[in-house]
Design an enzyme around this catalytic site. Structure first.
Site, PDB file in Angstrom:
ATOM      1  CG  HIS A  93      -1.203  -1.050   1.217  1.00 21.67           C
ATOM      2  ND1 HIS A  93      -3.467  -1.100   0.773  1.00 21.67           N
ATOM      3  CD2 HIS A  93      -1.705  -2.466   1.740  1.00 21.67           C
ATOM      4  CE1 HIS A  93      -2.949  -2.727   1.084  1.00 21.67           C
ATOM      5  NE2 HIS A  93      -2.144  -3.903   1.380  1.00 21.67           N
TER       6      HIS A  93
ATOM      7  CG  HIS B 271      -6.069  -6.795   1.279  1.00 25.74           C
ATOM      8  ND1 HIS B 271      -5.513  -6.441   0.775  1.00 25.74           N
ATOM      9  CD2 HIS B 271      -5.375  -6.720   2.522  1.00 25.74           C
ATOM     10  CE1 HIS B 271      -5.126  -5.440   0.296  1.00 25.74           C
ATOM     11  NE2 HIS B 271      -3.956  -5.561   1.806  1.00 25.74           N
TER      12      HIS B 271
ATOM     13  CD  GLU C  57      -4.391  -7.976   7.531  1.00 22.28           C
ATOM     14  OE1 GLU C  57      -5.494  -7.768   6.609  1.00 22.28           O
ATOM     15  OE2 GLU C  57      -3.656  -7.466   7.658  1.00 22.28           O
TER      16      GLU C  57
ATOM     17  CG  ASP D  76       0.032  -0.822   5.227  1.00 24.28           C
ATOM     18  OD1 ASP D  76      -0.400  -0.063   4.210  1.00 24.28           O
ATOM     19  OD2 ASP D  76      -0.406  -2.330   5.499  1.00 24.28           O
TER      20      ASP D  76
HETATM   21  N1  HPA Z   1      -5.026  -5.242   5.571  1.00 22.79           N
HETATM   22  C1  HPA Z   1      -6.900  -4.294   4.922  1.00 22.79           C
HETATM   23  N2  HPA Z   1      -5.969  -3.121   4.406  1.00 22.79           N
HETATM   24  C2  HPA Z   1      -4.755  -2.635   4.623  1.00 22.79           C
HETATM   25  C3  HPA Z   1      -4.033  -3.230   5.263  1.00 22.79           C
HETATM   26  C4  HPA Z   1      -4.196  -4.417   5.737  1.00 22.79           C
HETATM   27  O1  HPA Z   1      -3.054  -5.562   5.283  1.00 22.79           O
HETATM   28  N3  HPA Z   1      -3.020  -2.342   5.194  1.00 22.79           N
HETATM   29  C5  HPA Z   1      -3.070  -1.225   4.460  1.00 22.79           C
HETATM   30  N4  HPA Z   1      -4.590  -0.965   3.990  1.00 22.79           N
HETATM   31 ZN    ZN Z   2      -3.155  -4.837   2.875  1.00 24.74          ZN
END
Ligand code: HPA
Ligand code: ZN
Length: 340
Positions: free
Chosen positions: A19, A197, A200, A279
């Site tokens: 990101h 995503h 996670e 990030d």
């Molecule tokens: N997950 C979800 N949203 C995000 C992430 C992440 O790891 N990094 C930046 N936005």
């Molecule tokens: Zn991410």
């Protein structure tokens, strides 16, 4: 540094889960705040860095959106992206596919064209100077509504020739991929590859929705797939790439310690796993830092490290000619490392 960690650092690689807003280092945040006469909520760089102590995804996102408030002009986005690309170059990245979150910026009155313009100007410079190829992925914020995402897609229409794919990020729990069924269908109709995503913090069912409903070409994160035997078998069978982010997972407490990370097990189960930084300014390191941490904590072998580097190229959206060039470069570095 161990021999294998040194090999990992030297290998040519691609980064597929990054990101751009997450590359804002505290020093640059303060420089930009000063440039614009904006006041940050922290007195100095040290205080801001000390705030990078997260309990879960949401506690990080709160800080990440606050940090992005200093990004206002085309030049800011150029400076941000260039700083990331200096790290990418140092880490021997030959190709990057980066996310940007337009909604984080247009909501504050920043022009869409300034966001993508500044990012692209830095990317083109890195391509010229260092031969780093790139793709730009527009991500929708899943905590906002699908109507918001549809409006963002409309706003993006004049820039679609600069956008290579679509992503889905932000708060996962309670915002399943199926919430974005219609907007993702429209994006696919426009010919854009899509990723999301999933898995996670969210359950394996979210990964299945991303595959079946959004029809993604890759899953970002996906580590919770390990909880479902059927899904693991499917991901291995279909060779769906997973863009895993190990330091992120530890920082956001998906795992309490890197030694608990399932990356090596996922590789052993035949999943197409890649290593990425997510990030890096917030999570303690860039791609090579992630490789070094995994080699140290999980005892990755040289073959596993090479496999991860090869996966990053194979899972990219590069054409086959450039892929072949980069895979051959990986073979060369590995041969040299073995002393052949
Ligand atoms: N997950 C979800 N949203 C995000 C992430 C992440 O790891 N990094 C930046 N936005
Ligand atoms: Zn991410």
């Amino acid at each position: 540094m161990s021999n294998i960690a040194a090999l990992a650092c030297a290998l040519p690689k691609a980064e597929l889960h990054l990101h751009i807003e997450g590359t804002l280092e505290p020093e640059l945040a303060f420089r930009l705040a000063e440039r614009h006469g904006v006041k940050l909520a922290w007195p100095n760089v040290e205080a801001l860095r000390a705030a990078y102590d997260f309990s879960d995804l949401q506690s990080f996102l709160d800080l990440y959106y606050a940090g992005a408030s200093v990004l206002l002009t085309e030049t800011d986005f150029y400076d941000l992206t260039w700083a990331y690309l200096e790290h990418a170059h140092a880490d021997n990245l030959r190709h990057v596919e980066i996310f940007f979150d337009p909604q984080t910026h247009t909501e504050r009155g920043v022009a869409f064209g300034d966001v993508i313009g500044g990012i692209r100007r830095a990317m083109l410079q890195a391509e010229r100077e260092w031969g780093i190829s790139f793709r730009i992925i527009m991500s929708f914020l899943r905590h906002l509504s699908e109507a918001d995402a549809l409006a963002t897609l409309e706003e993006a229409k004049p820039f679609l020739h600069r956008i290579d794919g679509i992503g889905l990020d932000s708060s996962e729990m309670g915002h399943p991929p199926s919430k974005f069924t219609r907007v993702f269908a429209l994006c696919r109709e426009l010919g854009l590859p899509v990723v999301a995503h999933a898995g996670e913090e969210g359950p394996p069912a979210y990964i299945e929705e991303a595959l079946d409903i959004l029809q993604v070409t890759r899953i970002d994160h996906g580590v919770r797939a390990i909880e479902s035997e059927a899904l693991m078998a499917r991901l291995a069978q279909e060779q769906t790439p997973l863009t895993v982010c190990p330091l992120s997972n530890v920082k956001l407490k998906v795992y309490q310690d890197m030694r608990e990370h399932k990356l090596r097990e996922m590789l052993a189960r035949g999943l197409k796993v890649t290593i990425n930084s997510d990030d890096p300014a917030y999570f303690g390191g860039y791609v090579n830092d992630n490789f070094v941490a995994c080699v140290g904590a999980l005892g990755l072998t040289a073959q596993e490290v090479v496999k991860l580097a090869r996966n990053s190229i194979e899972a990219s959206w590069l054409d086959s000619a450039r892929r072949d060039v980069l895979l051959a470069e990986i073979d060369d570095v590995y041969r040299d490392w073995r002393g052949e």
